[in-house]
Motif scaffolding. Sequence first.
Motif, mmCIF file in Angstrom:
data_model
loop_
_atom_site.group_PDB
_atom_site.id
_atom_site.type_symbol
_atom_site.label_atom_id
_atom_site.label_comp_id
_atom_site.label_asym_id
_atom_site.label_seq_id
_atom_site.Cartn_x
_atom_site.Cartn_y
_atom_site.Cartn_z
ATOM 1 N N ASN A 364 81.327 -27.763 16.649
ATOM 2 C CA ASN A 364 82.530 -28.084 15.868
ATOM 3 C C ASN A 364 83.777 -27.507 16.540
ATOM 4 O O ASN A 364 84.639 -26.940 15.896
ATOM 5 C CB ASN A 364 82.399 -27.540 14.447
ATOM 6 N N SER A 365 83.852 -27.664 17.861
ATOM 7 C CA SER A 365 84.968 -27.122 18.614
ATOM 8 C C SER A 365 86.225 -27.948 18.373
ATOM 9 O O SER A 365 86.164 -29.111 17.956
ATOM 10 C CB SER A 365 84.642 -27.100 20.106
ATOM 11 N N SER A 366 87.368 -27.340 18.635
ATOM 12 C CA SER A 366 88.629 -28.071 18.488
ATOM 13 C C SER A 366 88.693 -29.249 19.452
ATOM 14 O O SER A 366 89.259 -30.307 19.126
ATOM 15 C CB SER A 366 89.808 -27.125 18.727
ATOM 16 N N ALA A 367 88.113 -29.083 20.637
ATOM 17 C CA ALA A 367 88.117 -30.167 21.618
ATOM 18 C C ALA A 367 87.306 -31.347 21.110
ATOM 19 O O ALA A 367 87.705 -32.515 21.262
ATOM 20 C CB ALA A 367 87.553 -29.675 22.950
ATOM 21 N N LEU A 368 86.167 -31.060 20.478
ATOM 22 C CA LEU A 368 85.330 -32.139 19.973
ATOM 23 C C LEU A 368 86.004 -32.846 18.799
ATOM 24 O O LEU A 368 85.956 -34.073 18.676
ATOM 25 C CB LEU A 368 83.971 -31.587 19.556
ATOM 26 N N ASN A 369 86.640 -32.086 17.958
ATOM 27 C CA ASN A 369 87.385 -32.685 16.843
ATOM 28 C C ASN A 369 88.510 -33.589 17.340
ATOM 29 O O ASN A 369 88.755 -34.671 16.786
ATOM 30 C CB ASN A 369 87.956 -31.586 15.940
ATOM 31 N N ALA A 370 89.202 -33.119 18.370
ATOM 32 C CA ALA A 370 90.276 -33.925 18.945
ATOM 33 C C ALA A 370 89.733 -35.208 19.557
ATOM 34 O O ALA A 370 90.336 -36.285 19.441
ATOM 35 C CB ALA A 370 91.030 -33.114 19.988
ATOM 36 N N LYS A 371 88.576 -35.095 20.195
ATOM 37 C CA LYS A 371 87.962 -36.275 20.805
ATOM 38 C C LYS A 371 87.587 -37.303 19.749
ATOM 39 O O LYS A 371 87.825 -38.518 19.921
ATOM 40 C CB LYS A 371 86.726 -35.860 21.590
ATOM 41 N N VAL A 372 86.997 -36.845 18.641
ATOM 42 C CA VAL A 372 86.628 -37.756 17.565
ATOM 43 C C VAL A 372 87.865 -38.464 17.012
ATOM 44 O O VAL A 372 87.878 -39.684 16.805
ATOM 45 C CB VAL A 372 85.891 -36.994 16.442
#
Length: 422
Positions: A364-372
Motif C-alpha cells: 500500500n505504498s504511495s507510489a502504488l496508490n499513485a499508479k492506480v
Amino acid sequence: MRYLRILGSVVLFFTHMEIWAQPSEARDSSLPAWNRSRAQLINAPVLTGTSTPVVNILPNAEQFCFDLLIGIELFYGGRNAMQTCLFINTREGYYGYTPLKQGSPISELRPADENFRFFVVNNKLSRVCNYFNRKGRGGAIEHYVSTANTDQHEMQMRNLMTAAPLVRKTEWRTYCEGRARSLSYKHDGSPVQWFLFGDRYPASVTIGNYLGGFGVGAIKTEAGTFVVMERTENANNYSAIKFIDKKNICFNPAGYTVQEEAFHESLTASMVRERQSIEKAERAAASAPCCNTERMDLVNFRKVKLNKQELNNNKMREGNHVQDTAAQRALIGVMDPLVQGQQDVLTYKVDLCVALDQMSRGSNSSALNAKVGCLRMRISAMENAVLEMKETERRYANDVGLVFSKNSRIYMNALRVDCHEN
C-alpha cells in the motif's frame, strides 16, 4: 513507441502540401524573352504531335528534364494568394511543380536542402511522384518519394477542359506585364472560365491536346494553339500565369526511396515481431499468478488486430491511395488510431489489475496508490477517446482521410493524460 513511429508514416499519406522557404531566382521579363518563351510553349512537340507523351514515369529511375518554366498564382479562398512554378518537358509531356507558398514562387530545385519538396506528374495525370527530404537518425537527410501507389495502379482522370467545346465570351483580361491580352471562353452552363491568348479568337474551340497544370498552360485546337492564361471559377477560386521562361533543368531521382515500399517492408517486419510478442504474452498469461482473464482479453484482441493488419497490408497495395477508397481504408486500417485506442484500454486494465492485486496482498505504498489513480485516469481518458473516434467515423463515414486525421489527433490528445506516478 513503435506504433507512434508507424502512425507518423501513415500520416504522411494524408497531409496537405507544405510551404517551404526555398529561394527563387531572377528572370528575364523583357519582350524578346516573352516571345521566345511563348513560342517554346505553343510549339511544344507534344502539342504539335511530333513527339509522343511519356506516360510511364518511374519514381527513381531516369532523370526528369524540363525546358520551360511557368510561374503560377493560385487562390482558393483565404487571405493570400499562393505561388508555384510549373516545370514542363515539352517533348515528353510530363511536368513538375514546387510547393505552393506566399511571395515569390520556388523556381530552383535544390535536392540537398532539408526542406526540399518537388512533385512530378505525367501527361495523363495518372501518375504522380512526390519527392521530399526528412531528417533520419543522426540528423542525416534522407530522400523519399511517395507515389501513392499510382506507379502500380494509375489514377483515372478526366480533363474537364476537353469535355466539350469552349465558347467565346466577352470579357478581356491582361497578363504578364500587358503582353498577353486574353479573351474569356467557357462551357455553356458552367461557371468556369478560361482566358485564352492567341493570334485569333474564333466563336468556339474544341481542344485536342493540353500541356500544363492547374488549369493553365497551352491547348491545341482545330483553330490553332492557344495559351491558357487563367482558369477562374469565381473571385475565390482561380489560377493564372504570371510568367513563362525558357529554362533547361534536370532532376535526378536516383537514390530516392519509394515510401510505399519502405512502409510495407517496415510494417511487415513489425508484424512478425508482434506475432512473436503475442505468442510470448499468451504463454505468460496462462501461467500468470493473477489477472489471467484481463491478460487473455488483451492477447485475443492483439491477435484479431494483427490478422486485420495482415489483410490490410496486402489490400492497400491493390489500388492507388488517391482514388481507391478500399486501398485508402486498408492503409488507414493497418494503423487505425481507434483500434490502437481500444488496445491501450485493455493494456491499462491489465496494469491496473496487477496493481490492485499487489494492494490486496498488503502492498500500500504511495507510489502504488499513485499508479492506480493514474491508470484509472488513463483508462477513462482513452475510453472517452474511443467513443469520440467512433462518433467521428460515423459522422464522416465517406471521408476516410478526414476520419484518420481527426482520430489521430483525438488519440494523441488522450495519451497526454496529466497524471504522474511517484
